[in-house]
Design an enzyme around this catalytic site. Structure first.
Site, PDB file in Angstrom:
ATOM      1  N   ASN A   7       0.860  -1.188   0.000  1.00 40.16           N
ATOM      2  CA  ASN A   7       0.000   0.000   0.000  1.00 40.16           C
ATOM      3  C   ASN A   7       0.897   1.239   0.000  1.00 40.16           C
ATOM      4  OD1 ASN A   7      -1.603   2.250   0.937  1.00 40.16           O
ATOM      5  ND2 ASN A   7      -3.166   0.790   1.554  1.00 40.16           N
ATOM      6  N   ARG A  18       4.712  18.364   1.118  1.00 46.77           N
ATOM      7  CA  ARG A  18       5.693  19.369   0.694  1.00 46.77           C
ATOM      8  C   ARG A  18       5.356  19.984  -0.660  1.00 46.77           C
ATOM      9  NH1 ARG A  18      11.025  20.063   2.716  1.00 46.77           N
ATOM     10  NH2 ARG A  18      11.772  22.017   1.816  1.00 46.77           N
ATOM     11  N   HIS A  43      -5.533   3.459  -1.697  1.00 51.99           N
ATOM     12  CA  HIS A  43      -6.846   3.693  -1.102  1.00 51.99           C
ATOM     13  C   HIS A  43      -7.158   5.186  -1.225  1.00 51.99           C
ATOM     14  CE1 HIS A  43      -9.802   2.608   2.360  1.00 51.99           C
ATOM     15  NE2 HIS A  43     -10.260   3.634   1.672  1.00 51.99           N
ATOM     16  N   ARG A  45      -9.178   8.533  -1.126  1.00 52.32           N
ATOM     17  CA  ARG A  45     -10.341   9.012  -0.367  1.00 52.32           C
ATOM     18  C   ARG A  45     -10.891  10.263  -1.035  1.00 52.32           C
ATOM     19  NH1 ARG A  45      -7.540   6.142   3.636  1.00 52.32           N
ATOM     20  NH2 ARG A  45      -8.960   4.892   4.929  1.00 52.32           N
ATOM     21  N   GLU A  70      -8.650   0.224  -3.181  1.00 56.02           N
ATOM     22  CA  GLU A  70      -9.565   0.096  -2.054  1.00 56.02           C
ATOM     23  C   GLU A  70     -10.404   1.354  -1.904  1.00 56.02           C
ATOM     24  OE1 GLU A  70      -6.640  -2.511   0.903  1.00 56.02           O
ATOM     25  OE2 GLU A  70      -7.027  -0.396   1.337  1.00 56.02           O
ATOM     26  N   HIS A 190      -4.217  -4.556   7.563  1.00 56.98           N
ATOM     27  CA  HIS A 190      -4.353  -3.499   8.563  1.00 56.98           C
ATOM     28  C   HIS A 190      -3.496  -3.827   9.787  1.00 56.98           C
ATOM     29  CE1 HIS A 190      -6.446   0.333   9.349  1.00 56.98           C
ATOM     30  NE2 HIS A 190      -6.068   0.071  10.587  1.00 56.98           N
ATOM     31  N   ASP A 191      -2.435  -3.070   9.943  1.00 53.34           N
ATOM     32  CA  ASP A 191      -1.494  -3.177  11.069  1.00 53.34           C
ATOM     33  C   ASP A 191      -0.707  -4.480  11.081  1.00 53.34           C
ATOM     34  OD1 ASP A 191      -2.165  -0.664  11.862  1.00 53.34           O
ATOM     35  OD2 ASP A 191      -3.332  -1.268  13.607  1.00 53.34           O
TER      36      ASP A 191
END
Length: 237
Positions: A7, A18, A43, A45, A70, A190-191
Site C-alpha cells: 500500500n 511538501r 486507497h 479518499r 480500495e 491493517h497493522d
C-alpha cells in the site's frame, strides 16, 4: 506463497506534505515491484489527502503486477475504478472523514447493496474483495453477495498480538476456514508488520494476499525498502 501487495498511500502523504513530486509515487510503485512485491495497493479518499484520483489513473501505466484499489463504493470511486480497471477492487465501508479504515462491512445489513456493487464490478472484469471483521456471520453474508474474496480486518489481531495474546488469532483462523469452505478467497490487511506477519500467515489457511502499507513504509525508514520487502516474503514462505 502469500502475495505481498504494498500500500503506497504513505508515499503520497509524504509527497503531498511538501508539494511537488518528491518522493515520486510512480517511481516508488515501479521500484517495489522490481524489489519483488506482487502487487500495489492504493486507497484514494474523497478529499484526496494522500492518493489523488489522478494518481490512480497514472499508476495504470506502471503497475505490471496486481493492482488493487480500495475504497467506499461511492459514485466517484466507482467511476474511477471502472476507468482504471485494476486487478482487484476492495470494498471498504470507511466514512468520508475517517482517518483510516476502522471496521468491516455488515454483510447482512448491506447485503443487497453489496451484491449489486459486486456484480457491477465483476461485469467489468474486476475481481472483488469485501473488507470484513472475523465474524462467521459476516463471512456467510459475504458469500451471499457473490464476492470473489474477503479481506480480513486485522487491527484487533495486531493489537492483541503485540500484548502477547496469541489466542487473538483464533477468530481469524475460523473465519478463513469458513471462507475456504464457502469457496471465497482470503486476503488480509491493517497493522500487519514484520513482527506479526509470520505468525499470522502460519495460522491462516490458504491466505492469498496481504496488503501492507503503514508498517512496511515505517520499517523501511530504518531497513530500506528492498530489504523490508524481502524480509516479508521470507516470513511468508
Amino acid at each position: 506463497m502469500t502475495k505481498l501487495s504494498v500500500n503506497i498511500n504513505k508515499i503520497a502523504t509524504l509527497r503531498n506534505s511538501r508539494g511537488g513530486n518528491v518522493p515520486d509515487l510512480l517511481q516508488f510503485a515501479t521500484d517495489v515491484q522490481g524489489f519483488g512485491a506482487e502487487g500495489v495497493t492504493i486507497h484514494p479518499r474523497p478529499d484526496e489527502r494522500h492518493i489523488r484520483y489522478q494518481d490512480a489513473r497514472d499508476l495504470v501505466k506502471v503497475v505490471y503486477t496486481e493492482y488493487n484499489i480500495e475504497g467506499n463504493p461511492m459514485d466517484n470511486f466507482m467511476d474511477l475504478v471502472f476507468e482504471c480497471k485494476p486487478t482487484q477492487v476492495t470494498l471498504v465501508p470507511d466514512a468520508v472523514n475517517a482517518l483510516t479504515s476502522n471496521a468491516g462491512w455488515d454483510t447482512i445489513k448491506h447485503q443487497s447493496y453489496l451484491k449489486e456493487i459486486v456484480a457491477e464490478f465483476q461485469r467489468n472484469g474486476i475481481r472483488t474483495s469485501i473488507f470484513v471483521d472475523p465474524v462467521l456471520e459476516m463471512i456467510e453474508g459475504a458469500k451471499a453477495t457473490g464476492t470473489n474474496r474477503i479481506e480480513l480486518y486485522t487491527e484487533e489481531f495486531a493489537h492483541q498480538y503485540g500484548l502477547g495474546n496469541e489466542k487473538a488469532i483464533e477468530p481469524y483462523t475460523k473465519a478463513a476456514q469458513l471462507a475456504n469452505d464457502l469457496g471465497i478467497g482470503v486476503n488480509a490487511g491493517h497493522d500487519l508488520s514484520l513482527q506479526n506477519i509470520e505468525f499470522f500467515k502460519n495460522n491462516i489457511p490458504d491466505l492469498l494476499e496481504v496488503s501492507i502499507g503503514h508498517a512496511l513504509i515505517s520499517e523501511s525508514l530504518y531497513l530500506g525498502v528492498e530489504n523490508v520487502i524481502r524480509m516479508y516474503q521470507q516470513k511468508m514462505k
